[in-house]
Design a protein around this motif. Sequence first.
Motif, PDB file in Angstrom:
ATOM      1  N   TYR A 295       0.821  -1.203   0.000  1.00 15.22           N
ATOM      2  CA  TYR A 295       0.000   0.000   0.000  1.00 15.22           C
ATOM      3  C   TYR A 295       0.860   1.260   0.000  1.00 15.22           C
TER       4      TYR A 295
ATOM      5  N   CYS B 159       0.663   7.553  -6.141  1.00 12.57           N
ATOM      6  CA  CYS B 159      -0.370   8.583  -6.288  1.00 12.57           C
ATOM      7  C   CYS B 159       0.188   9.973  -5.994  1.00 12.57           C
ATOM      8  N   GLU B 160       1.032  10.071  -4.966  1.00  9.16           N
ATOM      9  CA  GLU B 160       1.612  11.364  -4.625  1.00  9.16           C
ATOM     10  C   GLU B 160       2.504  11.891  -5.747  1.00  9.16           C
TER      11      GLU B 160
ATOM     12  N   PHE C 233       0.463   4.355  -2.481  1.00 10.54           N
ATOM     13  CA  PHE C 233       0.222   5.704  -1.957  1.00 10.54           C
ATOM     14  C   PHE C 233       1.244   6.684  -2.524  1.00 10.54           C
TER      15      PHE C 233
ATOM     16  N   THR D  53      -5.203  -2.446  -4.577  1.00 13.10           N
ATOM     17  CA  THR D  53      -4.497  -1.374  -5.278  1.00 13.10           C
ATOM     18  C   THR D  53      -4.530  -1.581  -6.798  1.00 13.10           C
TER      19      THR D  53
ATOM     20  N   GLN E 203      -6.410   7.177  -3.404  1.00 15.16           N
ATOM     21  CA  GLN E 203      -5.643   6.567  -2.313  1.00 15.16           C
ATOM     22  C   GLN E 203      -6.567   5.881  -1.307  1.00 15.16           C
TER      23      GLN E 203
END
Length: 519
Positions: free
Chosen positions: A369, A376-377, A373, A426, A396
């Motif tokens: 995860y 995505c950032e 995450f 995910t 997220q």
Amino acid sequence: MSNDRPELNTATDSESTTGNLEETIRHLEEDLEEEREKRWSYQYKLKQIEKELQKHGLSADDVVDGKTDPSKLQKLQVESCNRTRLEWRDFPLGVLPDAVQKHSKAQAEAMCVDPSMIAVPSLVVLSAAIGNSRHIRVKSNWTEPATLWEMIIQASGALKSPAQEKALAPVFRKEKALKKKWERELARWEEKDSDERSQRPTRERRLVNDATVESVALLHSDHPRGLLLYRDELAGWLGSFNQYNKGDSDLQKWMEFYGSRPVQVDRKSSDRPAIFIEHPSVSVIGTIQPEVLEDRLDALHFQSGFVARTLLCEPPERPRRFNDHSVTKEAKEEYHNLVGRLYSLVMPDRDEMTIDKDLSLNGEAREVYSEFFDECERLKEKLRSGPLRALVSKNQAIGARLSLILQLCEDPDSSEIGRDAAIGGTTLARWFRHEAARIYQRHGFNERGVSQERRRAKKLPSGTFGVETIQEVWDCAQRTAYNVRDRLMEEGLLEKEGHGKYRSLIAEGETDPFEHFAP
């Protein structure tokens, strides 16, 4: 619009060529001038034409006397050739529970539809069955419920409603069983003498069709586990958020339903004037036609993050042929039993400081995860503020929610999220992220949440220019142009190059945002 003109091809897929782009814009120019001369139905039709122009990077202001600036049209033609086109990707059925895989594939083959039309709503059914019984604890200060919202986008006659009903079958069965149970209890209650009767039996509910905030809140207050809102057509639900004065407030309450944040609904009724729900959980499932979606979604839906929270799916329509494919009783029962097991999860007391039943990520799942995450950032850093960036941000939490659902399908007694569930969750989140971006591109949604100021700033030339250029683009007085200049500089859209000279940061730095969603 003229009836003898061929219908415009509003799709923006890769098959569009420079030639038909020019023809499309020419038709839009003619339509715009025609509607400007009319008085009847002016506003609605003009709005539709402006939306079509917007898909091609134009606005009504770009069309003067029925013609678009030739240099602007030439630029659009070049951009059309170079622009990234996002294509449909097959839904990742392989990460779903075996029962959902088997049921979705069998139903899709029998109906001649894409499996996603059954698989996506099935995920929402699973989320609603879990409800408030389990949350995922991503970090000590961050938890997410299982709640999901989805929207299947298909034209009329594409079997979107029958497909959803196949996914909803276990909920319908559960609702029917609860109704029969209530009828038996009510009959026994009515047989008793009035002095022997206890409180009148109430009917348990899992499904709701009335999308008004007050109706959902009233029912939810008696059912803390949560509810599933099913609307065959979601147009009315979306339209209610545009209603004068009340729509904004209703939209905010729906966001609280989604986020499992405390919500209070004030009512005019004297018996229950206020309803307070500390931990709401309302999943949403429904369909909508593409042209209706374009008409109903506006800046409010995007700026609030409402659309970013919704799982969008617009699968290709498959040719229908008569076939002998059937869905076995075993496939149906396995899916029904899976949903039933999730409905059987015991509700914890959510008034406690910590909930022992909530699941955290184990070591391997946390690694999976964390990678998602951070991905995505990094993607958010490449995108300017707007619908696409909001989409990535909400993705997220969606990845966490999907991981929770997959883990509980694997083992309803789980105390933590394992690696396989995190990989599956995910993977699904990435698919929904790409699919939403594809739909944003296809329907021109990425500009819906963009401010008018930024939209106009895109018309500023490259290189340096003075305030008189801003005055010309904004068609305003000189004093107003100076105010516009100050606002643009505050928003980081303009920088000073020298005395009385400025440079647009949009003209130089703007790239095709959809290239970041390509493989």
